[in-house]
Motif scaffolding. Structure first.
Motif, PDB file in Angstrom:
ATOM      1  N   ALA A 142       0.833  -1.208   0.000  1.00 13.01           N
ATOM      2  CA  ALA A 142       0.000   0.000   0.000  1.00 13.01           C
ATOM      3  C   ALA A 142       0.868   1.259   0.000  1.00 13.01           C
ATOM      4  CB  ALA A 142      -0.929  -0.005   1.217  1.00 13.01           C
ATOM      5  N   ARG A 143       1.999   1.225   0.731  1.00 12.57           N
ATOM      6  CA  ARG A 143       2.837   2.427   0.820  1.00 12.57           C
ATOM      7  C   ARG A 143       3.527   2.721  -0.509  1.00 12.57           C
ATOM      8  NH1 ARG A 143       5.382  -1.908   3.006  1.00 12.57           N
ATOM      9  NH2 ARG A 143       7.661  -2.120   2.912  1.00 12.57           N
ATOM     10  N   TYR A 144       3.917   1.670  -1.251  1.00 13.22           N
ATOM     11  CA  TYR A 144       4.555   1.904  -2.547  1.00 13.22           C
ATOM     12  C   TYR A 144       3.523   2.204  -3.630  1.00 13.22           C
ATOM     13  CZ  TYR A 144       9.275   1.089  -0.994  1.00 13.22           C
ATOM     14  OH  TYR A 144      10.490   1.237  -0.370  1.00 13.22           O
ATOM     15  N   ASN A 145       2.333   1.670  -3.496  1.00 12.50           N
ATOM     16  CA  ASN A 145       1.261   2.076  -4.404  1.00 12.50           C
ATOM     17  C   ASN A 145       0.928   3.552  -4.217  1.00 12.50           C
ATOM     18  OD1 ASN A 145       1.053  -0.474  -5.502  1.00 12.50           O
ATOM     19  ND2 ASN A 145      -0.627  -1.120  -4.173  1.00 12.50           N
ATOM     20  N   LEU A 146       0.972   4.024  -2.974  1.00 12.65           N
ATOM     21  CA  LEU A 146       0.759   5.440  -2.707  1.00 12.65           C
ATOM     22  C   LEU A 146       1.851   6.279  -3.377  1.00 12.65           C
ATOM     23  CD1 LEU A 146      -0.642   7.800  -1.252  1.00 12.65           C
ATOM     24  CD2 LEU A 146       0.753   7.261   0.777  1.00 12.65           C
ATOM     25  N   ALA A 147       3.093   5.815  -3.279  1.00 11.95           N
ATOM     26  CA  ALA A 147       4.199   6.538  -3.911  1.00 11.95           C
ATOM     27  C   ALA A 147       4.008   6.612  -5.423  1.00 11.95           C
ATOM     28  CB  ALA A 147       5.533   5.864  -3.580  1.00 11.95           C
ATOM     29  N   ILE A 148       3.517   5.525  -6.025  1.00 13.07           N
ATOM     30  CA  ILE A 148       3.288   5.520  -7.476  1.00 13.07           C
ATOM     31  C   ILE A 148       2.181   6.503  -7.849  1.00 13.07           C
ATOM     32  CG2 ILE A 148       2.445   4.101  -9.392  1.00 13.07           C
ATOM     33  CD1 ILE A 148       3.883   1.717  -8.040  1.00 13.07           C
ATOM     34  N   MET A 149       1.093   6.514  -7.067  1.00 13.27           N
ATOM     35  CA  MET A 149       0.018   7.472  -7.342  1.00 13.27           C
ATOM     36  C   MET A 149       0.518   8.906  -7.210  1.00 13.27           C
ATOM     37  SD  MET A 149      -2.837   6.175  -8.321  1.00 13.27           S
ATOM     38  CE  MET A 149      -3.840   7.639  -8.073  1.00 13.27           C
ATOM     39  N   MET A 150       1.327   9.175  -6.197  1.00 12.72           N
ATOM     40  CA  MET A 150       1.892  10.517  -6.037  1.00 12.72           C
ATOM     41  C   MET A 150       2.823  10.848  -7.198  1.00 12.72           C
ATOM     42  SD  MET A 150       2.777  10.951  -2.012  1.00 12.72           S
ATOM     43  CE  MET A 150       1.506  11.114  -0.754  1.00 12.72           C
ATOM     44  N   PHE A 151       3.609   9.870  -7.627  1.00  8.10           N
ATOM     45  CA  PHE A 151       4.525  10.089  -8.746  1.00  8.10           C
ATOM     46  C   PHE A 151       3.767  10.587  -9.975  1.00  8.10           C
ATOM     47  CE2 PHE A 151       6.475   8.539 -12.652  1.00  8.10           C
ATOM     48  CZ  PHE A 151       7.786   8.989 -12.528  1.00  8.10           C
ATOM     49  N   PHE A 152       2.698   9.895 -10.334  1.00  5.51           N
ATOM     50  CA  PHE A 152       1.927  10.313 -11.509  1.00  5.51           C
ATOM     51  C   PHE A 152       1.174  11.614 -11.246  1.00  5.51           C
ATOM     52  CE2 PHE A 152       2.396   5.761 -12.656  1.00  5.51           C
ATOM     53  CZ  PHE A 152       2.960   5.942 -13.905  1.00  5.51           C
ATOM     54  N   GLY A 153       0.770  11.823  -9.999  1.00  2.90           N
ATOM     55  CA  GLY A 153       0.120  13.085  -9.663  1.00  2.90           C
ATOM     56  C   GLY A 153       1.025  14.270  -9.869  1.00  2.90           C
ATOM     57  N   PHE A 154       2.262  14.165  -9.424  1.00  2.00           N
ATOM     58  CA  PHE A 154       3.196  15.267  -9.594  1.00  2.00           C
ATOM     59  C   PHE A 154       3.695  15.376 -11.031  1.00  2.00           C
ATOM     60  CE2 PHE A 154       3.526  14.876  -4.926  1.00  2.00           C
ATOM     61  CZ  PHE A 154       3.120  16.166  -4.629  1.00  2.00           C
ATOM     62  N   SER A 155       3.646  14.266 -11.777  1.00  2.00           N
ATOM     63  CA  SER A 155       3.923  14.359 -13.211  1.00  2.00           C
ATOM     64  C   SER A 155       2.883  15.244 -13.887  1.00  2.00           C
ATOM     65  CB  SER A 155       3.899  12.960 -13.852  1.00  2.00           C
ATOM     66  OG  SER A 155       4.918  12.137 -13.324  1.00  2.00           O
ATOM     67  N   VAL A 156       1.619  15.031 -13.525  1.00  2.00           N
ATOM     68  CA  VAL A 156       0.540  15.867 -14.061  1.00  2.00           C
ATOM     69  C   VAL A 156       0.708  17.310 -13.597  1.00  2.00           C
ATOM     70  CG1 VAL A 156      -1.949  16.297 -13.987  1.00  2.00           C
ATOM     71  CG2 VAL A 156      -1.099  13.969 -14.281  1.00  2.00           C
ATOM     72  N   VAL A 157       1.017  17.480 -12.302  1.00  2.00           N
ATOM     73  CA  VAL A 157       1.171  18.821 -11.733  1.00  2.00           C
ATOM     74  C   VAL A 157       2.212  19.631 -12.499  1.00  2.00           C
ATOM     75  CG1 VAL A 157       2.214  19.993  -9.744  1.00  2.00           C
ATOM     76  CG2 VAL A 157       0.308  18.428  -9.403  1.00  2.00           C
ATOM     77  N   TYR A 158       3.343  19.012 -12.795  1.00  2.00           N
ATOM     78  CA  TYR A 158       4.389  19.757 -13.493  1.00  2.00           C
ATOM     79  C   TYR A 158       4.084  19.925 -14.971  1.00  2.00           C
ATOM     80  CZ  TYR A 158       7.756  21.169 -10.085  1.00  2.00           C
ATOM     81  OH  TYR A 158       8.374  21.856  -9.076  1.00  2.00           O
ATOM     82  N   TRP A 189      -6.697  11.775 -13.549  1.00  3.85           N
ATOM     83  CA  TRP A 189      -5.879  11.288 -12.430  1.00  3.85           C
ATOM     84  C   TRP A 189      -6.596  11.481 -11.103  1.00  3.85           C
ATOM     85  CZ3 TRP A 189      -4.241  13.845  -8.104  1.00  3.85           C
ATOM     86  CH2 TRP A 189      -3.341  13.152  -7.280  1.00  3.85           C
ATOM     87  N   ALA A 190      -7.280  12.607 -10.925  1.00  6.82           N
ATOM     88  CA  ALA A 190      -7.951  12.902  -9.658  1.00  6.82           C
ATOM     89  C   ALA A 190      -9.020  11.857  -9.337  1.00  6.82           C
ATOM     90  CB  ALA A 190      -8.559  14.303  -9.703  1.00  6.82           C
ATOM     91  N   VAL A 191      -9.700  11.347 -10.349  1.00  6.32           N
ATOM     92  CA  VAL A 191     -10.721  10.325 -10.120  1.00  6.32           C
ATOM     93  C   VAL A 191     -10.092   9.082  -9.489  1.00  6.32           C
ATOM     94  CG1 VAL A 191     -12.351   8.758 -11.249  1.00  6.32           C
ATOM     95  CG2 VAL A 191     -12.211  11.154 -11.973  1.00  6.32           C
ATOM     96  N   PHE A 192      -8.984   8.602 -10.047  1.00  8.76           N
ATOM     97  CA  PHE A 192      -8.308   7.425  -9.502  1.00  8.76           C
ATOM     98  C   PHE A 192      -7.754   7.707  -8.107  1.00  8.76           C
ATOM     99  CE2 PHE A 192      -8.290   6.396 -14.024  1.00  8.76           C
ATOM    100  CZ  PHE A 192      -8.626   5.055 -13.994  1.00  8.76           C
ATOM    101  N   TRP A 193      -7.245   8.903  -7.884  1.00 14.02           N
ATOM    102  CA  TRP A 193      -6.692   9.264  -6.571  1.00 14.02           C
ATOM    103  C   TRP A 193      -7.752   9.124  -5.484  1.00 14.02           C
ATOM    104  CZ3 TRP A 193      -2.187  10.275  -4.167  1.00 14.02           C
ATOM    105  CH2 TRP A 193      -2.228  10.967  -2.951  1.00 14.02           C
ATOM    106  N   PHE A 194      -8.906   9.701  -5.688  1.00 19.50           N
ATOM    107  CA  PHE A 194      -9.937   9.672  -4.651  1.00 19.50           C
ATOM    108  C   PHE A 194     -10.516   8.271  -4.453  1.00 19.50           C
ATOM    109  CE2 PHE A 194     -10.261  14.301  -5.730  1.00 19.50           C
ATOM    110  CZ  PHE A 194      -9.878  14.764  -4.485  1.00 19.50           C
ATOM    111  N   LEU A 195     -10.420   7.428  -5.475  1.00 18.35           N
ATOM    112  CA  LEU A 195     -10.916   6.059  -5.341  1.00 18.35           C
ATOM    113  C   LEU A 195      -9.933   5.150  -4.606  1.00 18.35           C
ATOM    114  CD1 LEU A 195     -12.534   5.397  -8.857  1.00 18.35           C
ATOM    115  CD2 LEU A 195     -13.728   5.729  -6.679  1.00 18.35           C
ATOM    116  N   LEU A 196      -8.630   5.396  -4.724  1.00 24.83           N
ATOM    117  CA  LEU A 196      -7.627   4.418  -4.295  1.00 24.83           C
ATOM    118  C   LEU A 196      -6.836   4.787  -3.058  1.00 24.83           C
ATOM    119  CD1 LEU A 196      -6.154   3.523  -7.833  1.00 24.83           C
ATOM    120  CD2 LEU A 196      -7.861   2.239  -6.510  1.00 24.83           C
TER     121      LEU A 196
END
Length: 518
Positions: free
Chosen positions: A42-58, A251-258
């Motif tokens: 779960a902790r590394y899945n969180l890191a992956i979601m954050m990784f793609f989130g910040f990819s979108v952010v930048y 991306w936000a849809v998947f974030w709030f679901l997972l």
């Protein structure tokens, strides 16, 4: 305090509630069987979601930097360039085949008559809003949990990005305001990330988890810069903002679901992983109450060392992020697609080096070869001082596109190692207030994002090699100053004002005890 399966949420095991619960627990370190696998956790899945989130952010942040090249009608500023005796680099001085800007996007796409100063203000507008929500976002994320703020920040910024073509059509003041509003939304994302890792990151995995998730920023810049150039060429610059904004909403849809704020509330985490995370973090991590030790924070020398060093590092980073495509276009004369790819190339190296540095930093701590303080200083010096030397080299590379791109790539690549240095130092010195501290350091660290593009626009108003040399040398000097400040005043030790009350009492009774390996 809520209790699950014999563990207090955001605290130590109930059986040990009267005992000292250090941040790096020897009993957790020594029991290899207690460490759950990293793969699919779960902790590394969180890191992956954050990784793609910040990819979108930048992607949302830098798309204007490339699009600006074709949004502006260059013929309106050509007389200024021709009047300069320093226009030393006529195309194709770097030996590459450069095509005219005329065919770089479909017919009928609007262009605007914005001078370099206006362009600098528009590129810096994002950071005016970004400044405002850093501290409130970190404070609220640290109290309520970070998932709603990180996901909501990306979603709000993405939705506003969809309005960029309309704002540009209405005029530069409208576009400036829209970009500032986007900054408001994105300003909460990094503090929210740090607040979440205060609940999720075991101390001996902290460097790799945080650097990997934050490395999404460099990866996003690497992907979005050439992708923006391609989209501008194929579909026109308005399509860039529609596509980037749409990606952020998806991306936000998947974030709030997972995603969940804490291990204790995650519906799919294993009991073994949940217990491991909560036990290893201890009572120094987790969410904080409504009150924070504001005065001790203001008087903390290690915190100010982090603040000033991040400001110095961000000056060169934001200068490259916002102004590099302009340098590639007006001085080195790369066409739009070459410009976008070569502007992105440095961020590929920075992404790789930031991830690698996190793994190496954790290994140094696991093997107890260096203290936390020594590790943070080592990666800060490497990530600020060496890149400064290469920036000076860029300034003296003249009209050589090959040398300029090589030195820029080396500078930004090596700069990625600072991800395991000052950029995660907040969670070292005050784990429970990590979100607030990141908000504070990012607020100050965003000031260069506002000022640097304006200063760059002023220094390069004639688009000469000498003007850009001044830009690169100034950035190098500021980066070197940041390395010096953190080397002298930085620390990786949990500060007394950030400790739980029980640990403060134990430290006062026995000064030799320390809740961190420092």
């Amino acid at each position: 305090m809520a209790v699950q399966n014999g563990l207090s949420i955001n605290s130590c095991p109930l059986a040990d509630s009267e005992e000292k619960c250090p941040l790096l627990k020897d009993d957790v370190e020594d029991l290899d069987d207690s460490v759950p696998p990293r793969c699919c956790s779960a902790r590394y899945n969180l890191a992956i979601m954050m990784f793609f989130g910040f990819s979108v952010v930048y992607g949302l942040r830098v798309n204007l930097s490339v699009a600006m090249v074709v949004m502006v009608n260059g013929t309106n500023i050509q007389p200024v360039l021709n009047s300069s005796s320093g226009h030393e680099c006529p195309a194709p001085s770097h030996g590459l085949d450069n095509s005219s800007q005329d065919g770089d996007q479909p017919d009928g796409i609007p262009q605007y008559s914005w001078d370099p100063q206006t362009q600098g203000l528009l590129l810096g507008a994002f950071f005016f809003g970004y400044l405002v929500t850093q501290i409130p976002g970190g404070y609220l994320a640290g109290h309520f949990g970070g998932s709603i703020f990180l996901g909501g920040g990306v979603l709000g910024t993405a939705a506003l990005t969809l309005l960029t073509p309309l704002a540009a059509k209405l005029g530069p003041y409208w576009l400036f305001s829209l970009r500032a509003l986007e900054g408001l939304g994105e300003g909460v994302t990094f503090p929210a990330m740090m607040a979440m890792w205060a609940c999720w990151s075991p101390p001996l995995e902290r460097s790799r988890l945080i650097t990997f998730s934050g490395a999404g920023a460099n990866f996003g810049a690497f992907v979005s810069l050439p992708l923006t150039g391609f989209i501008c060429h194929s579909l026109g610059w308005p399509a860039v903002f529609y596509m980037c904004g749409g990606a952020g909403c998806i991306w936000a849809v998947f974030w709030f679901l997972l995603v969940s704020d804490q291990p204790s509330s995650h519906p799919r985490i294993s009991k073994r992983e949940r217990d491991y995370i909560i036990t290893s973090i201890g009572r120094e991590g987790g969410v904080h109450g409504w009150s924070v030790p504001v005065l001790p924070m203001m008087l903390s020398v290690p915190l100010w060392a982090t603040i000033l060093s991040q400001m110095c590092s961000n000056w060169s980073y934001y200068t490259m992020l916002t102004s590099l495509p302009t340098y590639m276009d007006t001085v080195l004369h790369f066409d739009l697609r070459q410009n976008a790819f070569l502007s992105a190339l440095p961020y590929l190296g920075a992404w790789a080096f930031s991830v690698i540095s996190g793994v190496i930093a954790d290994r140094l701590l696991e093997k107890k070869l260096l203290s936390v303080t020594a590790v943070r200083k080592l990666f800060t010096i490497t990530g600020l001082l060496l890149p400064a030397a290469f920036l000076v080299a860029v300034g003296f590379s003249g009209c050589s596109g090959v040398l300029a791109v090589t030195f820029l790539t080396l500078s930004t690549t090596i700069g990625g190692t600072s991800a395991a240095g000052i950029f995660i130092n907040q969670i070292d010195i005050a784990p429970r207030y990590a979100g607030v501290l990141l908000g504070i350091t990012n607020t100050f660290g965003t000031i260069p994002g506002v000022v640097a593009p304006i200063v760059t626009g002023y220094l390069t108003q004639d688009q000469t090699v000498a003007g850009w040399r001044s830009v690169f040398c100034l950035s190098a000097g500021i980066s070197a100053a940041g390395a010096l400040i953190f080397t002298v005043f930085g620390s990786g030790k949990v500060q007394k004002w950030a400790m739980a009350e029980e640990d403060q009492n134990e430290t006062e009774a026995d000064p030799e005890k320390d809740p961190l390996i420092t």
